[in-house]
Design a protein around this motif. Structure first.
Motif, PDB file in Angstrom:
ATOM      1  N   LEU A 194       3.204   8.985  -2.833  1.00 34.13           N
ATOM      2  CA  LEU A 194       3.517   8.106  -3.970  1.00 34.13           C
ATOM      3  C   LEU A 194       2.274   7.857  -4.826  1.00 34.13           C
ATOM      4  O   LEU A 194       2.346   7.858  -6.059  1.00 34.13           O
ATOM      5  CB  LEU A 194       4.100   6.771  -3.456  1.00 34.13           C
ATOM      6  CG  LEU A 194       4.438   5.725  -4.518  1.00 34.13           C
ATOM      7  CD1 LEU A 194       5.415   6.272  -5.563  1.00 34.13           C
ATOM      8  CD2 LEU A 194       5.022   4.469  -3.868  1.00 34.13           C
TER       9      LEU A 194
ATOM     10  N   THR B  78       0.857  -1.182   0.000  1.00 29.39           N
ATOM     11  CA  THR B  78       0.000   0.000   0.000  1.00 29.39           C
ATOM     12  C   THR B  78       0.896   1.235   0.000  1.00 29.39           C
ATOM     13  O   THR B  78       1.662   1.437   0.940  1.00 29.39           O
ATOM     14  CB  THR B  78      -0.906   0.008   1.252  1.00 29.39           C
ATOM     15  OG1 THR B  78      -1.650  -1.213   1.269  1.00 29.39           O
ATOM     16  CG2 THR B  78      -1.859   1.179   1.248  1.00 29.39           C
ATOM     17  N   PRO B  79       0.834   2.057  -1.055  1.00 27.71           N
ATOM     18  CA  PRO B  79       1.758   3.195  -1.135  1.00 27.71           C
ATOM     19  C   PRO B  79       1.377   4.328  -0.195  1.00 27.71           C
ATOM     20  O   PRO B  79       0.242   4.398   0.285  1.00 27.71           O
ATOM     21  CB  PRO B  79       1.605   3.635  -2.594  1.00 27.71           C
ATOM     22  CG  PRO B  79       0.217   3.268  -2.948  1.00 27.71           C
ATOM     23  CD  PRO B  79      -0.094   2.016  -2.185  1.00 27.71           C
ATOM     24  N   SER B  80       2.334   5.209   0.030  1.00 27.32           N
ATOM     25  CA  SER B  80       2.034   6.418   0.804  1.00 27.32           C
ATOM     26  C   SER B  80       1.161   7.321  -0.066  1.00 27.32           C
ATOM     27  O   SER B  80       1.069   7.122  -1.288  1.00 27.32           O
ATOM     28  CB  SER B  80       3.333   7.136   1.165  1.00 27.32           C
ATOM     29  OG  SER B  80       3.941   7.643  -0.013  1.00 27.32           O
TER      30      SER B  80
END
Lengths: 137, 72
Positions: free
Chosen positions: B52, B47-49
């Motif tokens: 991002l 799970t990206p920030s």
């Protein structure tokens, strides 16, 4: 395999090799066999090598930092827990066996083994996290 | 006590990337991550920030809602 995964494998491998070398050297060197733990310095040297800049390409990103943070937490936590448990056991043992003293040789081994546990568990936790993310798809 | 299940985030990065004829390395270089992170993102394993996610959406000229979906 990216740079931080190589660092994780290095931490794990060097820690296991250091513990094995120290154990195998005991018959010849006695308590001085702890000098084998100097191999742990390789983790720092190889980490610098793996994380060297490569042009404009990203070497470490947010996912690597997240994994490193979690793995460090697991490694340091495990090392502190085992250190506390070992010190408590040694203290109780010394007081019940009426020696009332703990060997400095034992403490020397304990300190170095904790470093190896810290790096080893950190490396193992990182490797597991990287592998889980790779096989999730 | 039953624990609340964490919602997962799915995405269509692979579809958007192949439509744009872009390699994983090219996308990684444009959003500032390693190629392995793009692999993990496309596989739904990471799970990206928020930063991002926004950068990825910007590369494809889409909104984050177009690229990422919350599976509850």
């Amino acid at each position: 395999m990216n740079a931080m995964e190589k660092v994780a494998w290095t931490d794990l491998t060097v820690s296991v090799v250091a513990v094995a070398a120290a154990t195998l050297l005991v018959p010849w060197l006695g308590s001085r066999a702890t000098s084998a733990f100097a191999l742990l310095a390789l983790t720092a040297m190889l980490s610098v090598f793996f994380m060297r800049p490569r042009g404009n390409r990203i070497v470490i990103d947010e996912r690597d930092q997240e994994i490193a943070k979690k793995a460090t937490s697991v490694g340091v936590g495990t090392a502190w827990f085992t250190l506390s448990a070992a010190v408590a056991t040694a203290t109780v043992w010394a007081s019940y066996s009426n020696t009332h003293e703990v060997s400095t040789v034992f403490l020397n081994w304990l300190i170095w083994v904790q470093f190896a546990i810290c790096f080893g568990v950190k490396g193992l936790a990182s490797v597991v996290m990287y592998r889980r993310q790779r096989h999730a798809s | 006590m039953p624990r609340k299940k964490e919602p997962t985030l799915s995405n269509c990065i692979r579809d958007l990337r192949t439509k744009s004829a872009m390699t994983q390395q090219e996308l990684a270089d444009r959003v500032g991550v390693t190629r392995q992170t793009i692999v993990a993102l496309e596989g739904g394993a990471y799970t990206p920030s928020l930063a991002l996610a926004l950068r990825i959406a910007k590369v494809f000229s889409k909104t984050t809602d177009d690229v990422f979906q919350l599976d509850e």
